[in-house]
Design a protein around this motif. Sequence first.
Motif, mmCIF file in Angstrom:
data_model
loop_
_atom_site.group_PDB
_atom_site.id
_atom_site.type_symbol
_atom_site.label_atom_id
_atom_site.label_comp_id
_atom_site.label_asym_id
_atom_site.label_seq_id
_atom_site.Cartn_x
_atom_site.Cartn_y
_atom_site.Cartn_z
ATOM 1 N N MET A 220 0.807 -1.219 0.000
ATOM 2 C CA MET A 220 0.000 0.000 0.000
ATOM 3 C C MET A 220 0.843 1.274 0.000
ATOM 4 O O MET A 220 0.322 2.352 -0.283
ATOM 5 C CB MET A 220 -0.959 -0.013 1.199
ATOM 6 C CG MET A 220 -1.988 -1.127 1.124
ATOM 7 S SD MET A 220 -3.091 -1.211 2.566
ATOM 8 C CE MET A 220 -4.132 0.225 2.282
ATOM 9 N N ALA A 229 -5.494 3.943 -5.588
ATOM 10 C CA ALA A 229 -6.451 4.271 -4.534
ATOM 11 C C ALA A 229 -6.966 5.696 -4.671
ATOM 12 O O ALA A 229 -8.165 5.963 -4.502
ATOM 13 C CB ALA A 229 -5.807 4.066 -3.164
ATOM 14 N N VAL A 233 -10.807 5.786 -5.097
ATOM 15 C CA VAL A 233 -11.486 6.231 -3.873
ATOM 16 C C VAL A 233 -11.972 7.674 -4.003
ATOM 17 O O VAL A 233 -13.150 7.969 -3.769
ATOM 18 C CB VAL A 233 -10.544 6.088 -2.654
ATOM 19 C CG1 VAL A 233 -11.203 6.636 -1.405
ATOM 20 C CG2 VAL A 233 -10.174 4.613 -2.441
ATOM 21 N N ALA A 351 -8.566 -4.843 0.668
ATOM 22 C CA ALA A 351 -8.238 -3.589 1.347
ATOM 23 C C ALA A 351 -8.602 -2.389 0.481
ATOM 24 O O ALA A 351 -9.151 -1.386 0.977
ATOM 25 C CB ALA A 351 -6.748 -3.553 1.687
ATOM 26 N N ALA A 352 -8.327 -2.480 -0.822
ATOM 27 C CA ALA A 352 -8.640 -1.372 -1.727
ATOM 28 C C ALA A 352 -10.145 -1.124 -1.806
ATOM 29 O O ALA A 352 -10.602 0.029 -1.810
ATOM 30 C CB ALA A 352 -8.085 -1.659 -3.124
ATOM 31 N N GLU A 353 -10.926 -2.203 -1.855
ATOM 32 C CA GLU A 353 -12.378 -2.049 -1.936
ATOM 33 C C GLU A 353 -12.966 -1.517 -0.636
ATOM 34 O O GLU A 353 -13.924 -0.747 -0.647
ATOM 35 C CB GLU A 353 -13.026 -3.390 -2.308
ATOM 36 C CG GLU A 353 -12.743 -3.825 -3.732
ATOM 37 C CD GLU A 353 -13.238 -2.799 -4.749
ATOM 38 O OE1 GLU A 353 -14.463 -2.705 -4.965
ATOM 39 O OE2 GLU A 353 -12.402 -2.073 -5.312
ATOM 40 N N ILE A 354 -12.401 -1.913 0.500
ATOM 41 C CA ILE A 354 -12.864 -1.379 1.785
ATOM 42 C C ILE A 354 -12.635 0.131 1.842
ATOM 43 O O ILE A 354 -13.496 0.905 2.286
ATOM 44 C CB ILE A 354 -12.134 -2.075 2.960
ATOM 45 C CG1 ILE A 354 -12.730 -3.462 3.210
ATOM 46 C CG2 ILE A 354 -12.214 -1.234 4.223
ATOM 47 C CD1 ILE A 354 -14.114 -3.447 3.806
ATOM 48 N N LEU A 355 -11.454 0.584 1.396
ATOM 49 C CA LEU A 355 -11.170 2.021 1.353
ATOM 50 C C LEU A 355 -12.185 2.752 0.481
ATOM 51 O O LEU A 355 -12.719 3.806 0.861
ATOM 52 C CB LEU A 355 -9.758 2.264 0.808
ATOM 53 C CG LEU A 355 -8.583 1.972 1.737
ATOM 54 C CD1 LEU A 355 -7.266 2.101 0.974
ATOM 55 C CD2 LEU A 355 -8.597 2.926 2.932
ATOM 56 N N ARG A 356 -12.452 2.177 -0.684
ATOM 57 C CA ARG A 356 -13.376 2.826 -1.620
ATOM 58 C C ARG A 356 -14.792 2.861 -1.050
ATOM 59 O O ARG A 356 -15.467 3.896 -1.098
ATOM 60 C CB ARG A 356 -13.355 2.093 -2.966
ATOM 61 C CG ARG A 356 -14.135 2.798 -4.062
ATOM 62 C CD ARG A 356 -13.845 2.160 -5.402
ATOM 63 N NE ARG A 356 -14.370 0.815 -5.468
ATOM 64 C CZ ARG A 356 -15.625 0.516 -5.815
ATOM 65 N NH1 ARG A 356 -16.489 1.490 -6.076
ATOM 66 N NH2 ARG A 356 -16.029 -0.732 -5.879
ATOM 67 N N TYR A 357 -15.230 1.741 -0.507
ATOM 68 C CA TYR A 357 -16.568 1.675 0.077
ATOM 69 C C TYR A 357 -16.714 2.656 1.232
ATOM 70 O O TYR A 357 -17.724 3.339 1.371
ATOM 71 C CB TYR A 357 -16.849 0.262 0.596
ATOM 72 C CG TYR A 357 -17.777 -0.541 -0.277
ATOM 73 C CD1 TYR A 357 -19.117 -0.198 -0.410
ATOM 74 C CD2 TYR A 357 -17.322 -1.668 -0.951
ATOM 75 C CE1 TYR A 357 -19.978 -0.945 -1.198
ATOM 76 C CE2 TYR A 357 -18.169 -2.431 -1.740
ATOM 77 C CZ TYR A 357 -19.498 -2.060 -1.861
ATOM 78 O OH TYR A 357 -20.345 -2.802 -2.636
ATOM 79 N N GLY A 358 -15.682 2.700 2.099
ATOM 80 C CA GLY A 358 -15.773 3.535 3.286
ATOM 81 C C GLY A 358 -15.954 4.998 2.957
ATOM 82 O O GLY A 358 -16.869 5.670 3.462
ATOM 83 N N LEU A 359 -15.086 5.525 2.082
ATOM 84 C CA LEU A 359 -15.162 6.951 1.755
ATOM 85 C C LEU A 359 -16.409 7.254 0.927
ATOM 86 O O LEU A 359 -17.029 8.321 1.084
ATOM 87 C CB LEU A 359 -13.904 7.391 1.006
ATOM 88 C CG LEU A 359 -13.693 8.906 0.889
ATOM 89 C CD1 LEU A 359 -13.722 9.567 2.261
ATOM 90 C CD2 LEU A 359 -12.372 9.219 0.194
#
Length: 411
Positions: A220, A229, A233, A351-359
């Motif tokens: 990362m 990202a 994101v 991890a990349a999808e979690i970042l995108r989903y979160g924001l």
Amino acid sequence: MASGIFDRLRPPASGTRNATVLAICQGLFTAAVAIDLTLTGLTGYQLAPDKSLATLPFAMITVAGAVVTIFASLLMERIGRRWGFTLGALFGALGGLVSVLAVFRGDFWLFCLGTAGVGAFQAFAQYYRLAAADSVPDEAKAKAISTVLAGGVIAAVLGPALAAWSKDLYPVLFAGSYLMVFLLGLASAALLAIGYRDVAMHAAAGQAFELPARPLATVMRQPIFLAAAANNVIGGAVMMLIMTAAPLAAVACSHSIDDGANIIQWHLVGMFGPSFFAGRLIARFGLATVLFAGMALNVACAVVAVASASLTAFYLALFCLGVGWNFMFVGGTTLLARSYRPAERARVQGAAEILRYGLTAIATLGAGPLLETYGWSNLNIVILPMIVAAGIVTLVWVRQERRAVLVPAGE
């Protein structure tokens, strides 16, 4: 691992067929989700015991998607993407069926469970584009990603139309529409089980297939991952922030509710339409050029929205926003697919999808309050620093890539 066994049995040529299958499934998924996005707010209001809970079923789509995303990636690493994707589509079908039952029974909490099933479907479907990219060489990744996203073009328009057509199929309002969600999920599951095949993952250029997995933090910190990202994101958050607020802003500017709906449909065309040629643009002009063009289009969206509140300005701004998102998303996904070794795929993608989903979830939830507090023009100004940040991170990656090319030449 089971997926490793299948990987070595299938020829790389299957990657092209997989992209076609995934494009069709992307269309089926987009149509199903579009029905939920079109009607869930109204259905939630109709069923909610307390009207302040009316948006909870809608929120469950995003929440369930975020929770399931990382588990979906790890599960598919164990059982293979064919059966993982099929399971995800069955979650969507089950969610649609539960929603039908909930509408018939007038059960709000059961309806929340049904929309959560659609959220789980969404979590698995977000990996369609990455699966297509992983199964082809570097030079074909952008085209494979574009092919998959192109499947959403017709569905983006068809979904709301299908929702309107089917809402009165049964005496109970909206039951027929959620039956369509069930049928679309079921069709997707059948197509994936029959037509999709797990194929060997192509390692990024210069990477040996047998290289060990690095710590997630190491991956990362790479400029290529950070650029991926930043585009995925930030591009997604900016798009959801403006798209969510646009219909409300249009009505506040004395345009009709139908105008607000038409603005979003035009925006969806902008989001998915460029997928037919984005891959070719990347091949011709380079990945960095397309990424920066996407950022420029987002800036154009803000400039047009601030300059005028006319209906034409809304259409133009939201269209620019859609095309800009597409360029950043296709380009960012291409970078992501080049950033990890085969052994790192599940953890890095998750991890990349979690970042995108979160924001994206934060942007969606914040759009209404920000619009109410600061107004439409100021909301568009807010996105400019975010786009600048994405541009700086992408520029760092571009400079690192150029150094990597120049250093060997000077040795």
